[in-house]
Design an enzyme around this catalytic site. Structure first.
Site, short mmCIF file in Angstrom:
data_model
loop_
_atom_site.label_atom_id
_atom_site.label_comp_id
_atom_site.label_asym_id
_atom_site.label_seq_id
_atom_site.Cartn_x
_atom_site.Cartn_y
_atom_site.Cartn_z
N LYS A 16 28.32 65.09 160.69
CA LYS A 16 28.48 66.40 160.05
C LYS A 16 29.77 67.03 160.56
CE LYS A 16 25.61 68.79 158.19
NZ LYS A 16 25.63 69.26 156.79
N ASP B 103 13.97 56.28 159.54
CA ASP B 103 12.59 56.39 159.03
C ASP B 103 12.59 56.54 157.51
OD1 ASP B 103 11.40 56.06 161.44
OD2 ASP B 103 10.56 58.08 161.60
N ASP C 178 17.56 58.89 163.84
CA ASP C 178 16.10 58.97 163.93
C ASP C 178 15.53 59.26 162.53
OD1 ASP C 178 13.56 59.18 164.92
OD2 ASP C 178 13.92 60.97 166.14
N ASP D 178 23.90 64.65 155.58
CA ASP D 178 22.95 65.16 154.58
C ASP D 178 23.15 64.46 153.23
OD1 ASP D 178 25.44 66.42 154.59
OD2 ASP D 178 24.68 68.34 153.87
N TYR E 144 19.21 64.61 172.11
CA TYR E 144 17.94 64.37 172.81
C TYR E 144 18.15 64.36 174.33
CZ TYR E 144 15.96 63.06 168.28
OH TYR E 144 15.54 63.07 166.98
#
Ligand code: NAD
Length: 372
Positions: free
Chosen positions: A195, A256, A252, A228, A144
């Site tokens: 990852k 959620d 993020d 993942d 970001y």
């Protein structure tokens, strides 16, 4: 000896004002009850209410109070009234300045499922009942913020967009320490999600977390998991997790995902932590509900105060080490839900619909009974 804990309350706008009022009830209760700790409370404006009074989303004076406080308890900011104010003074700018100036790099998002609300989850009751996960998301680095970050037009007129995922070992080291510290106060287990199979930042993340574990927290169980797979495991068997530490982007999404297993926005607390103070060892900290200012119900006494009250419970636990007190607040919330009290956002058939202050008063009542 009495420990003085400096709290700054920033109710903000909309329902933030109503939900912080319910936290003040609990602060008054603790101040009256205990000789061991006294909360010294200051208040100030943030967001639209600060703009109306001072023409900025947070004043330098309020920032100075925040920098001095042991913990900031934040309500919510924003609303249609301020849709047209200059961009740099929009309500959210107040929250962003707090996060930036206090260097709050660690975002803590718990996913707790109260037994009374387990049937409201999209997952089966047995998967989520009693769930208590903490997601630790790196908040100030990663894709970001990494440069270059741009959209360029190519010679043939097509476009190319670039975001840059960037982490230094220092950034990974400090967030890993937060995760291990938290795990020691909880289930003593950390999953580190990245990852490493396809990303260089994932390889470095994995190495640094492994090094911090070896040198700083060999007493805590550590597992590495691909981000993942972590997303899948959260749905398949969420109770296997205690603390999950991950970067800004994966955090993020995963936070959620985990939070939504447990019900309404009105139930979700959060914390953002900075570096430990050189003298006291206390981290800079801001506690806030995940929800916004809910203009559709603001001022009507309908908001669920539990997310803000649970954020205060996080402050008790993580800023002041008041573990017993934090547990009492959380137990009081669970008991009130067991008794069938519900604000509109979590209303179920056969339950009693209550407003913001009735819910806050009921939680205070249970706290009083539990602490007696
Ligand atoms: P929101 O979270 O304010 O509301 C979304 C929906 O959930 C609304 O229907 C609302 O009534 C409901 N809701 C939220 N919290 C609730 C609670 N405690 N009890 C009962 N119902 C609740 O999000 P939004 O509508 O997208 O945004 C409204 C304003 O809040 C905007 O100005 C937005 O920019 C701002 N916002 C601020 C923050 C923050 O201060 N951290 C976060 C998100 C949004």
């Amino acid at each position: 000896m009495t420990t003085h804990a400096a709290l700054l309350l920033l109710p903000g706008d909309g329902i933030g004002i109503e939900t912080i009022a319910e936290v003040e009830r609990l602060i008054a209760f603790f101040n009256a009850k205990s000789n061991a700790i006294k909360f010294d409370v200051e208040r100030d404006l943030v967001g639209g209410s600060a703009y109306d009074a001072h023409g900025v989303a947070i004043t330098d004076a309020a920032m100075a109070k925040a920098a001095k406080a042991d913990a900031v308890i934040f309500g919510a900011v924003g609303g249609p009234k301020w849709d047209k104010v200059p961009y740099e003074h929009r309500p959210e700018a107040g929250l962003l300045r707090l996060r930036k100036d206090l260097d709050l790099f660690a975002n803590l998002r718990p996913a707790i499922c109260y037994p009374a609300l387990a049937d409201a989850s999209s997952l089966k009751r047995e998967l989520v009942e009693g769930l208590d996960i903490m997601i630790v998301r790196e908040l100030t680095g990663g894709v970001y913020f990494g440069e270059p970050k741009e959209i360029v037009t190519l010679e043939d007129g097509s476009k190319r967009a670039v975001d840059t995922q960037l982490y230094t070992s220092r950034e990974i080291d400090r967030i890993a320490r937060v995760a291990f510290d938290l795990a020691r106060k909880r289930g003593n287990k950390v999953h580190s999600a990245e990852k490493r199979n396809v990303m260089k930042t994932g390889i470095l993340w994995n190495q640094v977390v492994t090094d911090v574990h070896r040198s700083y927290a060999p007493d805590v169980a550590l597992e590495h998991i691909l981000a993942d797979n972590c997303a899948m495991q959260l749905i398949r068997n969420p109770k296997q997790f205690d603390v999950i530490v991950t970067d800004n982007l994966f955090g993020d999404v995963l936070s959620d995902e985990a939070a939504m297993m447990t019900g309404s926005l009105g139930m979700l607390p959060s914390a953002s932590l900075g570096a430990p103070d050189a003298k006291t060892g206390r981290r800079k900290a801001l506690y806030e509900p995940v929800h916004g200012s809910a203009p559709d119900i603001a001022g009507k006494g309908l908001a669920n105060p539990i997310a803000t009250i649970a954020s205060f419970a996080m402050a008790l636990r993580y800023s002041f080490d008041l573990i017993k007190e934090a547990e009492l607040v959380e137990k009081a919330i669970a008991r009130v839900l067991d008794q069938g009290l519900r604000t509109g956002d979590i209303m179920q058939a056969g339950m009693k619909n209550v407003g913001t202050s009735e819910m806050g008063a009921a939680i205070e009542g249970e706290l009083r009974a539990l602490a007696a």
